[in-house]
Design an enzyme around this catalytic site. Structure first.
Site, short mmCIF file in Angstrom:
data_model
loop_
_atom_site.label_atom_id
_atom_site.label_comp_id
_atom_site.label_asym_id
_atom_site.label_seq_id
_atom_site.Cartn_x
_atom_site.Cartn_y
_atom_site.Cartn_z
N ASP A 426 1.95 6.44 3.20
CA ASP A 426 1.96 5.30 2.28
C ASP A 426 0.97 4.27 2.84
O ASP A 426 0.69 4.27 4.03
CB ASP A 426 3.38 4.73 2.23
CG ASP A 426 3.48 3.52 1.33
OD1 ASP A 426 2.99 3.60 0.20
OD2 ASP A 426 4.04 2.50 1.77
N ASP A 630 9.82 4.66 -0.85
CA ASP A 630 9.37 5.88 -0.17
C ASP A 630 10.51 6.86 0.12
O ASP A 630 10.27 8.01 0.46
CB ASP A 630 8.70 5.52 1.17
CG ASP A 630 7.45 4.68 1.00
OD1 ASP A 630 6.71 4.95 0.04
OD2 ASP A 630 7.22 3.77 1.81
#
Length: 737
Positions: A426, A630
């Site tokens: 990410d 996430d």
């Protein structure tokens, strides 16, 4: 349903079969979800429903098969466990030393002076204390096992040495019985005593080596602070750490350890966090900064407010996580466990079968050859090496990870890490610092009340927990908007927020949010293009469907990110970046860090789909992230890696947590995984190959070829060495990290 997880110490286990027995009896209890014994640390991890089963049930069940589980928490404390371990090592050393002192004269008489007067009687007298006192535990545990129709390593030792002692005693008391049959009445006191001495020496060395495998967890437990200086009723007092309560004001002076987790409310300092994060450079802390318990205050004095105490502190959670991970079992251990569970009965069967073969088909004196074979096979077989192969390597590997700020959830995660092909990261908070700052506010409409709109934006963003919202709040905090009434607030994950203030409808978010709400930004294309091709994040603000302002935000790349990605490339790993940000920002960040593959404007469910796609084409994927959005992708990935500064839900979803949030630790994690798995394979190979080769030799397979018969004493030494070698091989990991 009240689920609980606890780790308990277990006393009395002497081999892998013992660990299997304890695990089996606890797993069989109604209400126990999982029981996993770590023979290397003499502990058991139990997950159970305390509405159905109690700790006293564990106690009675384990006691019934001859072992002791320590339920009392005070007995499981670091100091008590350490004291018990020292006492156990001291006792093991004394037993080994005294048994060796008794074995030496017996060995000398048997080997060099067998003809001296009353030689057999002298050896008998010296053998009785060696076996009956220093070796008594073998017989006591074997008896308890037999009562429960079970066997373990002690059964083999008790059978072999007991048989040798009884056979020799009979020949000493009644030598004429065998003489009348034309057989010399051999005695094997030296074999019985030397076997006991060698095994006791082996166990002492094994215990000493095993204690070093848990050095990392001991270091963590040793960090715990005993007292705290708190303000109560305007008086400064020193209290035990257990008496600290949430909200207590604690005084920290230079050189002192911080007792619990909390926030600085007055003063500033630099803090050495190396014991938690593995980073040696002290971190500067000011008012409102968070500090971690067990870290060391270096320079200034400050007051802090206790926010996490007891089991909720970061150190306690790290210790709990490391203990659970060290107690977990790698997939490679399953085969070893299956073999260990049937090992002793199979060895006893082989020993009896070999003895019968020698008795009926062997050369004269048949009874002597038969007897030596029986004792040698029983004593050379070693399930301990099988039981130690995986847990010792895991304890060292997971422990070294913890020392370096890498928290590994379980053995399976460690084993999976070395299989990874692709690392998906990410952007925000992973590659970048996750501390975005407002760069510029661009007004797209001239006929608006700018101050009022900014106050409205501040009021709305205060309700959001997103890091970008926090940066806007920080930038606009000089404004006063406490009276504004925000209604219809709605956070749209991956896009932004919507809310209403005094009948004015606001949308604050990214390009995707505007598209979803049919707001055209093409007329403002010059602004969009200008900022869209830089490493700046764009936040659009629309009021009543009209785009009024553009806020550009910069989130700097971490100092360690570029080198970290370079290290991953050196390991032939591909790195992919996913971000909810615009394509320009994503492209710029990828270019600066050397990332080849990236996707922008990705929503949380699309991150999950991306991981699934990579897995569908046969790739082993690691996902690295730090936010709530996430967590689905972290759970789906073959290996989920969470940044330690991330949200609790992200850390819970991950297999590995990087305490400092340093991307560079990913390469270290994978290297650690590869080395640990390599060590496990070496250990298992040695444990299997040792038994595969040693047992046939002990049974006399070489005798028809070259007349070689293995001595029971050499067998005892070989058995002791096999366990020690596995532990020492695991300890080699400590030198590599």
């Amino acid at each position: 349903m009240s689920s609980r997880k606890e780790t308990y110490q277990v006393e009395g286990m002497s081999c892998a079969v013992c660990a299997q027995s304890v695990e089996s009896i606890l797993s069989a209890l109604n209400g126990v979800t999982k029981a996993s014994v770590n023979y290397a640390s003499s502990s058991v991890f139990v997950e159970f429903n305390e509405d159905i089963v109690s700790e006293s049930d564990f106690e009675s069940s384990v006691n019934s098969i001859g072992y002791k589980i320590i339920i009392d928490k005070s007995e499981n404390s670091f100091e008590v466990v350490e004291k018990k371990e020292r006492k156990k090592l001291k006792t093991a050393k004394q037993k080994a030393l005294f048994s060796i002192l008794l074995a030496m004269p017996i060995f000398l008489i048997a080997m060099f002076f067998p003809k001296i007067p009353n030689a057999n009687w002298i050896m008998l007298v010296l053998t009785i204390p060696a076996i009956g006192w220093f070796g008594r535990d073998f017989f006591i545990i074997a008896y308890k096992q037999a009562k429960n129709l079970s066997t373990n390593m002690d059964t083999l030792v008790a059978l072999s040495t007991g048989t040798a002692f009884l056979f020799s005693s009979f020949n000493t008391f009644f030598p004429d019985f065998l003489i009348s049959k034309g057989i010399h009445p051999h005695v094997y006191f030296e074999a019985a005593v030397v076997i006991i001495a060698l095994i006791l020496l082996g166990r002492y060395l094994e215990e000493k080596a095993k204690s070093k495998t848990s050095d990392s967890i001991k270091k963590l437990m040793g960090l715990q602070v005993k007292t705290a200086q708190v303000f109560r009723n305007n008086i400064e007092i020193v209290i035990p750490i257990d008496e600290v309560v949430l909200g207590d004001i604690i005084i920290i002076r230079p050189g002192e350890k911080i007792p619990v987790d909390g926030k600085i409310i007055e003063g500033h300092s630099s803090i050495d966090e190396s014991m938690i994060t593995g980073e040696p450079i002290p971190v500067n802390k000011i008012e409102n900064d968070y500090v971690i318990g067990a870290t060391v205050n270096k320079t200034g004095s400050f007051k802090m407010k206790a926010e996490k105490i007891g089991k909720n502190t970061m150190l306690s959670q790290i210790i709990e996580l490391v203990q659970a991970a060290q107690g977990s079992k790698a997939p490679a251990q399953k085969l070893a466990d299956k073999i260990a569970s049937i090992f002793v009965p199979v060895v006893i069967s082989i020993a009896i079968f070999s003895a019968l073969i020698w008795f009926f088909f062997g050369p004269d004196p048949k009874i002597t050859y038969s007897f030596v074979t029986l004792v040698t096979v029983l004593i050379i077989a070693c399930p301990c090496a099988l039981g130690l192969a995986t847990p010792t390597a895991l304890m060292v590997g997971i422990g070294k990870g913890a020392e370096n700020g890498i928290l590994i959830k379980n053995a399976e995660a460690l084993e999976n890490a070395q299989k990874i092909d692709i690392v998906v990261v990410d952007k925000t908070g992973t590659i970048t610092k996750g501390q975005p700052e407002v760069n510029e506010i661009v007004w797209l409409q001239s006929d608006v009340k700018k101050d009022q709109i900014l106050e409205d934006i501040l009021a709305i963003e205060k309700k959001s927990e997103h890091p970008l919202a926090s940066s806007i709040v920080k930038h606009l905090n000089y404004l006063s908007n406490s009276s504004l009434n925000v209604v219809m607030f709605n956070s749209q994950t991956g896009m932004g927020v919507s809310a209403t203030i005094y009948d004015n409808d606001y949308l604050i978010g990214n390009y995707q949010l505007l598209k979803e709400n049919n707001i055209n930004i093409e007329s403002e294309h010059q602004y969009f293009n200008q900022y869209g091709n830089t490493a700046q994040t764009q936040i659009f603000v629309a009021k009543n469907k009209i785009l009024v302002t553009l806020i550009t935000i910069t989130d700097k790349i971490k100092d360690s990110s570029v080198q970290a990605i370079r290290d991953l490339h050196k390991m032939n790993l591909k790195v992919h970046m996913l971000t909810g940000d615009n394509v320009g920002t994503a492209r710029e960040i990828a270019a600066q860090t050397g990332i080849d593959h990236f996707r922008s404007e990705v929503l949380p469910h699309e991150k999950l789909d991306y991981i699934k796609h990579l897995q569908a084409i046969g790739k082993k994927v690691a996902m690295v992230g730090d936010g709530i959005n996430d967590s689905p992708a972290l759970s789906q990935a073959d290996l989920g890696i969470a940044m330690g500064h991330g949200t609790d839900i992200a850390i819970e979803s991950a297999d590995i947590t990087l305490v400092k949030g340093d991307l560079g630790k990913i390469a270290t994690s994978i290297k650690l995984s590869k080395e640990t798995v390599k060590t496990i394979k070496q250990n298992l190979f040695w444990a299997f190959i040792y038994n595969i080769i040693a047992i046939p030799i002990a049974a006399g397979i070489l005798y028809p070829i070259n007349g070689f018969m293995l001595s029971p004493m050499i067998a005892g030494g070989a058995m002791a060495f096999s366990s020690i070698s596995v532990v020492l091989n695991s300890l080699r990991l400590k030198t590599k990290f």
